[in-house]
Design a protein around this motif. Structure first.
Motif, PDB file in Angstrom:
ATOM      1  N   GLY A  79       0.792  -1.221   0.000  1.00 54.93           N
ATOM      2  CA  GLY A  79       0.000   0.000   0.000  1.00 54.93           C
ATOM      3  C   GLY A  79       0.827   1.274   0.000  1.00 54.93           C
ATOM      4  N   LYS A  80       2.136   1.134  -0.150  1.00 51.86           N
ATOM      5  CA  LYS A  80       3.027   2.295  -0.150  1.00 51.86           C
ATOM      6  C   LYS A  80       3.817   2.354  -1.451  1.00 51.86           C
ATOM      7  CE  LYS A  80       3.514   1.847   4.813  1.00 51.86           C
ATOM      8  NZ  LYS A  80       4.309   1.216   5.833  1.00 51.86           N
ATOM      9  N   PRO A  81       4.248   3.556  -1.849  1.00 49.15           N
ATOM     10  CA  PRO A  81       5.056   3.670  -3.068  1.00 49.15           C
ATOM     11  C   PRO A  81       6.434   3.030  -2.888  1.00 49.15           C
ATOM     12  CG  PRO A  81       4.219   5.820  -2.387  1.00 49.15           C
ATOM     13  CD  PRO A  81       3.920   4.851  -1.288  1.00 49.15           C
ATOM     14  N   VAL A  82       6.879   2.343  -3.922  1.00 49.18           N
ATOM     15  CA  VAL A  82       8.205   1.728  -3.945  1.00 49.18           C
ATOM     16  C   VAL A  82       8.851   2.096  -5.280  1.00 49.18           C
ATOM     17  CG1 VAL A  82       9.485  -0.454  -3.926  1.00 49.18           C
ATOM     18  CG2 VAL A  82       7.442  -0.207  -2.498  1.00 49.18           C
ATOM     19  N   ASP A  83      10.131   2.458  -5.242  1.00 45.59           N
ATOM     20  CA  ASP A  83      10.882   2.747  -6.464  1.00 45.59           C
ATOM     21  C   ASP A  83      11.441   1.439  -7.010  1.00 45.59           C
ATOM     22  OD1 ASP A  83      10.467   5.498  -6.253  1.00 45.59           O
ATOM     23  OD2 ASP A  83      12.225   5.741  -4.962  1.00 45.59           O
ATOM     24  N   PHE A  84      11.121   1.156  -8.271  1.00 46.35           N
ATOM     25  CA  PHE A  84      11.600  -0.065  -8.915  1.00 46.35           C
ATOM     26  C   PHE A  84      12.557   0.292 -10.041  1.00 46.35           C
ATOM     27  CE2 PHE A  84       7.488  -1.279  -7.140  1.00 46.35           C
ATOM     28  CZ  PHE A  84       7.829  -2.428  -6.452  1.00 46.35           C
ATOM     29  N   GLU A  85      13.561  -0.547 -10.235  1.00 43.81           N
ATOM     30  CA  GLU A  85      14.492  -0.410 -11.347  1.00 43.81           C
ATOM     31  C   GLU A  85      14.236  -1.584 -12.275  1.00 43.81           C
ATOM     32  OE1 GLU A  85      18.351  -0.391  -9.532  1.00 43.81           O
ATOM     33  OE2 GLU A  85      18.135   1.671  -8.844  1.00 43.81           O
ATOM     34  N   GLY A  86      14.233  -1.304 -13.582  1.00 45.35           N
ATOM     35  CA  GLY A  86      13.959  -2.378 -14.520  1.00 45.35           C
ATOM     36  C   GLY A  86      14.114  -1.943 -15.955  1.00 45.35           C
ATOM     37  N   VAL A  87      13.450  -2.683 -16.823  1.00 44.63           N
ATOM     38  CA  VAL A  87      13.569  -2.465 -18.254  1.00 44.63           C
ATOM     39  C   VAL A  87      12.175  -2.384 -18.873  1.00 44.63           C
ATOM     40  CG1 VAL A  87      14.486  -3.434 -20.390  1.00 44.63           C
ATOM     41  CG2 VAL A  87      15.681  -3.840 -18.241  1.00 44.63           C
ATOM     42  N   TYR A  88      11.942  -1.326 -19.654  1.00 47.15           N
ATOM     43  CA  TYR A  88      10.711  -1.230 -20.439  1.00 47.15           C
ATOM     44  C   TYR A  88      10.947  -1.916 -21.770  1.00 47.15           C
ATOM     45  CZ  TYR A  88       8.120   1.941 -17.441  1.00 47.15           C
ATOM     46  OH  TYR A  88       7.413   2.477 -16.399  1.00 47.15           O
ATOM     47  N   GLU A  89      10.004  -2.737 -22.203  1.00 47.40           N
ATOM     48  CA  GLU A  89      10.115  -3.450 -23.473  1.00 47.40           C
ATOM     49  C   GLU A  89       8.765  -3.461 -24.167  1.00 47.40           C
ATOM     50  OE1 GLU A  89      13.224  -6.972 -22.539  1.00 47.40           O
ATOM     51  OE2 GLU A  89      11.301  -7.122 -21.517  1.00 47.40           O
ATOM     52  N   LEU A  90       8.808  -3.590 -25.480  1.00 49.93           N
ATOM     53  CA  LEU A  90       7.594  -3.761 -26.262  1.00 49.93           C
ATOM     54  C   LEU A  90       7.382  -5.258 -26.414  1.00 49.93           C
ATOM     55  CD1 LEU A  90       5.396  -2.245 -27.799  1.00 49.93           C
ATOM     56  CD2 LEU A  90       6.820  -2.364 -29.819  1.00 49.93           C
ATOM     57  N   ALA A  91       6.233  -5.763 -25.975  1.00 47.73           N
ATOM     58  CA  ALA A  91       5.972  -7.198 -26.029  1.00 47.73           C
ATOM     59  C   ALA A  91       4.524  -7.440 -26.434  1.00 47.73           C
ATOM     60  CB  ALA A  91       6.245  -7.827 -24.675  1.00 47.73           C
ATOM     61  N   LYS A  92       4.264  -8.639 -26.958  1.00 43.43           N
ATOM     62  CA  LYS A  92       2.891  -9.010 -27.288  1.00 43.43           C
ATOM     63  C   LYS A  92       2.264  -9.668 -26.068  1.00 43.43           C
ATOM     64  CE  LYS A  92       2.553  -9.251 -32.173  1.00 43.43           C
ATOM     65  NZ  LYS A  92       1.934  -9.894 -33.297  1.00 43.43           N
TER      66      LYS A  92
END
Length: 119
Positions: A79-92
């Motif tokens: 229920g609280k904001p969390v900062d995430f690190e990751g990768v944005y990708e285009l996927a089907k």
């Protein structure tokens, strides 16, 4: 690596066992999107997909990151904001091209929590 903030709703991880198949690990989270969008109608505001399911992946192996899931559950940030690190990708997704965000790490109290393998 991209950074994004979501509200953590649930954490799910473990080993799926189906008859006649090899056991398969999984690790994911369900989050709420925090960015509002103006719909252009009477100044109304709506949110992007309000609830998203994101995969937790170990960057070094490419496999589900069960350790990260355990660390998120132990951090008790529901229920609280969390900062995430990751990768944005285009996927089907179900035959439709969509942007997906794969989580590689999470930052709590200004420190990454994923367990990094020693090289």
């Amino acid at each position: 690596m991209a950074k994004d903030t979501f509200i953590l709703l649930s954490v799910s991880a473990g080993i799926m066992e189906e008859r006649g198949r090899e056991p398969m690990p999984y690790a994911s989270i369900e989050v709420a999107n925090i960015r509002a969008k103006d719909t252009g109608r009477d100044g109304r505001v709506s949110y992007g997909s309000p609830v998203l399911k994101l995969k937790l992946v170990d960057e070094s192996t490419g496999k589900p990151n069960i350790q990260l899931a355990k660390a998120l559950a132990k951090a008790d940030r529901y229920g609280k904001p969390v900062d995430f690190e990751g990768v944005y990708e285009l996927a089907k997704v179900k035959g439709v091209e969509q942007m997906t965000f794969t989580v590689l790490d999470a930052v709590l109290d200004a420190k990454p929590i994923a367990v990094k393998a020693a090289s």
